[in-house]
Motif scaffolding. Structure first.
Motif: not given
Ligand code: DMJ
Length: 646
Positions: A171-175, A617-619, A629-636, A639-642
């Motif tokens: 569950h950790a990390g982004g979706e 995968l990386i929607p 090509a390093h994926p970064l999360p889209i705000e809101s 949510k990245v779970i530490e």
């Protein structure tokens, strides 16, 4: 006289005076004597039955307990306590008798039980002592069992803990950082092929160049380029680790993670590229943090980014190209229009620095990129176009040269993606992007006589009908931004047109790989004429655009084109020790440059893998790729779970 000597309450029986005092005394005595007898009887009883047992430790304890029991039974109704005789009421001796009977019964039961044990012992030819020994053995077995049970319980608790960690890991990390297995067996096979290619590239780097920046796959040793300065920074490890994670090559990923945690350091002294360090190292580490929730990566990303900050200390806030990691002194490339900074370089910090501020709580990074943004927003753009050079001291444009390829490329990419990353809140970025692509589409987009769409360059007042391999990324960018533009069809067509042209640049070569730059001149279309533009160094931009087009249109041809690229890579670039670039894509047996670029693992193989994965995968509504090509999360939206630190 004799009568007066008699007590007043004198009683007579048959005329004979009854001595009252003696009568009372006799009753008390009876009780005391009874008690003494009972106690004596009990002691004799106990002695009779238990004295032989007193030799035995266990029996001694039993006897003590029994005597305690006797006392408890007697004392509630009177008896001997602390050496004193306690009186009973007349009725009480009835209770006393009952208690004694109860006690006797109890004793008989106990004795019968013990008798059975002794009896059994006799049957088995075991002495009483042996019975006790057996009891001791049983006790020690019991202890052992207890120990085993305790250990089992401990193990169970540890397992539970591990399970919880696994769940937390999942569950950790982004979706959407892993998974995406396609149901179609043919697609699955192709995806598996890309995974195998990644393994081949990685395993050879690990074997021959571990810790070096890149691998020389033919001479099988480490390699570095000037962008990394003189330091061995393990560029391939940082660039490749998120791809390993996404492809679920977990043993390889763990090796990369361990090296980053224990050996990766930016503490050495060297002058290196601020832009390349940001997109590969800061971007790579941030992506790893976002995918896994592992805070170690965040800490490392902050350390690296802090080394770059002195490059931003210019009068305009526009950073310079190179920084010395020890002294902090910064400078620009000598060839860059008289000490100018480069658009693609200073315009490609936004995604990483904004995210870094968000997760670190330190505004310094965001402040730096907002300053760049403001300079670019307020400065006048000739014909609405952004030249590639800007003087960081004066804030004025340098040489007039505009390109969607080398020197300009990722600046445009970051405008669109900053808006997407912000959850579509960064309006200034969107406005700047819309205006920039509008000007490009009007002034630089051309169609060849053969019907190929391309983006020309504007140089010293005239168009140069050339497109870089680097500029091929723009097909994906136009398509990605299309549905948010005022003319979706126009930009989708533009994306499709560029994707097609770039595919043609591959299809028209002998190797089926595209050259570094291709031209549209007279009869030449999508081919390179100059020898120094014919090389292919494992770049990603063409397969990147096909990947976006596949995701956005689901037109099978984009998957097919990337499959063609895979076959060409296998044929011309795969060697025993990894993958190499080639010097001339128009040769059937091209000479090889002996360099496995780190971006081959970060970008080329990642985009190929994603082309043959499901969209889950990386929607694209949850992640934006930085320019490496390093994926970064889209705000809101993501949510990245530490992960908790242990
Ligand atoms: C990568 O480092 C990045 O994509 C950058 O934006 C441009 N060049 C290389 C790959 O070709």
């Amino acid at each position: 006289m004799a009568a007066s000597l008699l007590p007043v309450s004198q009683k007579f029986i048959n005329g004979v005076p009854v001595p009252q005092g003696r009568k009372t005394l006799r009753l008390k005595e009876k009780y005391i004597i009874l008690l003494v007898f009972v106690t004596f009887g009990l002691v004799c009883f106990g002695a009779f039955f238990f004295l032989p047992d007193l030799r035995d430790r266990v029996r001694l304890n039993d006897v003590k307990n029994r005597i305690r029991n006797v006392n408890e039974m007697i004392i509630p109704h009177g008896g001997i306590k602390g050496g004193e005789v306690i009186r009973h009421d007349v009725d009480d001796h009835k209770h006393l008798n009952e208690d004694v009977i109860k006690f006797q019964n109890q004793m008989q039961r106990d004795l019968a039980r013990e008798g059975r044990v002794v009896e059994m012992g006799k049957k088995l030819n075991i002495s009483k002592k042996d019975v006790v020994n057996i009891k001791d053995e049983i006790d020690s077995e019991k202890d052992k069992m207890m120990k085993i049970r305790k250990e089992e319980e401990k193990k169970k608790a540890e397992n539970e803990k591990e399970k919880a960690i696994k769940v937390e890991m999942e569950h950790a990390g982004g979706e959407g950082g892993q998974g995406g297995e396609p149901s179609d067996p043919d697609v699955r096979k192709k995806r598996e092929k890309v995974r195998e290619m990644m393994k081949h590239a990685w395993v050879n780097y690990e074997k021959h160049a571990w810790g070096a920046n890149e691998l020389r796959p033919i001479s099988k040793r480490g390699h570095s380029a000037s962008i990394f300065g003189s330091l061995s920074l393990g560029a391939t490890i940082i660039d490749a680790a998120d791809t390993l994670y996404i492809m679920e090559l977990m043993d390889e990923y763990k090796k990369a993670r361990d090296w980053i945690a224990t050996s990766f350091s930016f503490e050495g002294a060297s002058e290196l590229s601020v832009f390349e360090t940001n997109i590969r190292f800061v971007g790579g580490l941030l992506s790893l943090y976002a995918l896994t929730g592992d805070v170690m990566y965040k800490r490392k990303a902050i350390k690296v980014a802090d080394k770059l900050l002195p490059a931003f200390d210019t009068p305009t806030g526009i950073p310079q190209s190179m920084v010395n990691t020890k002294t902090g002194s910064a400078r620009n490339w000598g060839w860059a229009s008289g000490g100018c900074s480069i658009l693609a370089e200073f315009g490609s910090f936004h995604l990483e620095f904004v995210y870094l501020s968000e997760i670190s709580g330190k505004s310094v990074y965001k402040d730096k990129v907002m300053k760049i943004r403001e300079v670019l927003n307020s400065i006048e753009k000739p014909n609405g176009l952004y030249p590639n050079y800007l003087n960081p001291r004066t804030g004025r444009w340098g040489q007039s040269h505009t390109a969607i390829g080398a020197l300009g490329d990722s600046f445009y990419e970051y405008l669109l993606k900053s808006w997407l990353q912000s959850g579509k809140k960064d309006e200034m970025a969107k406005k700047m992007y819309d205006e920039a692509v509008q000007a490009i589409s009007e002034k630089l987009v051309k169609k060849s006589p053969g019907g190929l769409t391309y983006v020309a360059e504007y140089k010293s007042g005239r168009l140069e009908n050339k497109m870089d391999h680097l500029g091929c990324f723009a097909g994906g960018m136009f398509a990605l931004g299309a549905k948010y533009s005022d003319n979706e069809e126009k930009y989708m067509n533009l994306g499709a047109g560029i994707s097609n042209t770039c595919h043609e640049s591959y299809a028209r070569s002998e190797t089926k790989l595209g050259p570094e730059a291709f031209r549209f001149d007279g009869n030449t279309e999508a081919k390179s004429i100059r020898q120094n533009e014919k090389y292919y160094i494992l770049r990603p931009e063409v397969v990147e655009t096909h990947f976006y087009m596949w995701r956005l249109t689901k037109d099978q041809k984009y998957r097919d084109w990337n499959w063609e690229a895979i076959q060409a890579l296998e044929k011309n670039c795969r060697v025993d020790g990894g993958y190499t670039g080639v010097r001339d894509v128009y040769q059937s047996n091209p000479s090889q440059d002996d360099v496995q670029q780190s971006f081959f693992l970060a970008e080329t193989l990642k985009y190929l893998y994603l082309t043959f994965s499901d969209d889950s995968l990386i929607p694209l509504d949850k992640w934006v790729f930085n320019t490496e090509a390093h994926p970064l999360p889209i705000e809101s939206a993501n949510k990245v779970i530490e992960k908790k630190e242990r």
